[in-house]
Scaffold this motif. Structure first.
Motif: not given
Length: 85
Positions: A54-61
């Motif tokens: 969740l610290a990675h932009t792709g993970g949040v998306l």
């Protein structure tokens, strides 16, 4: 000269092993590491599957995409059921 990929893999593993990057109960762990380049990471107990970083932009998306898709399926199911009564 060291291979940049192996250096990143070592940093990823070091971050994954750091307990401060994990939160929540064991069965629903959340991973949060800006230094880890991976979007999807295995949970600490491998049998429980994978989680998103969740610290990675792709993970949040991915996280919000999964939530929105789940809500969409529930709404579509309700509309389908009500529409055919």
């Amino acid at each position: 000269m060291a291979d940049p990929r192996s250096e990143q893999q070592a940093a990823n593993q070091e971050e994954w092993n750091d307990p401060s990057n994990w939160g929540g109960p064991v069965w629903l762990e959340v991973y949060f590491s800006k230094r880890d380049s991976r979007i999807w990471v295995p949970k600490r107990i491998r049998a429980l599957g994978w989680t998103v970083n969740l610290a990675h932009t792709g993970g949040v998306l991915w996280f919000f995409g999964i939530i929105l898709a789940s809500i969409g399926l529930v709404i579509a199911s309700a509309v389908w059921t009500i529409g055919f009564r």
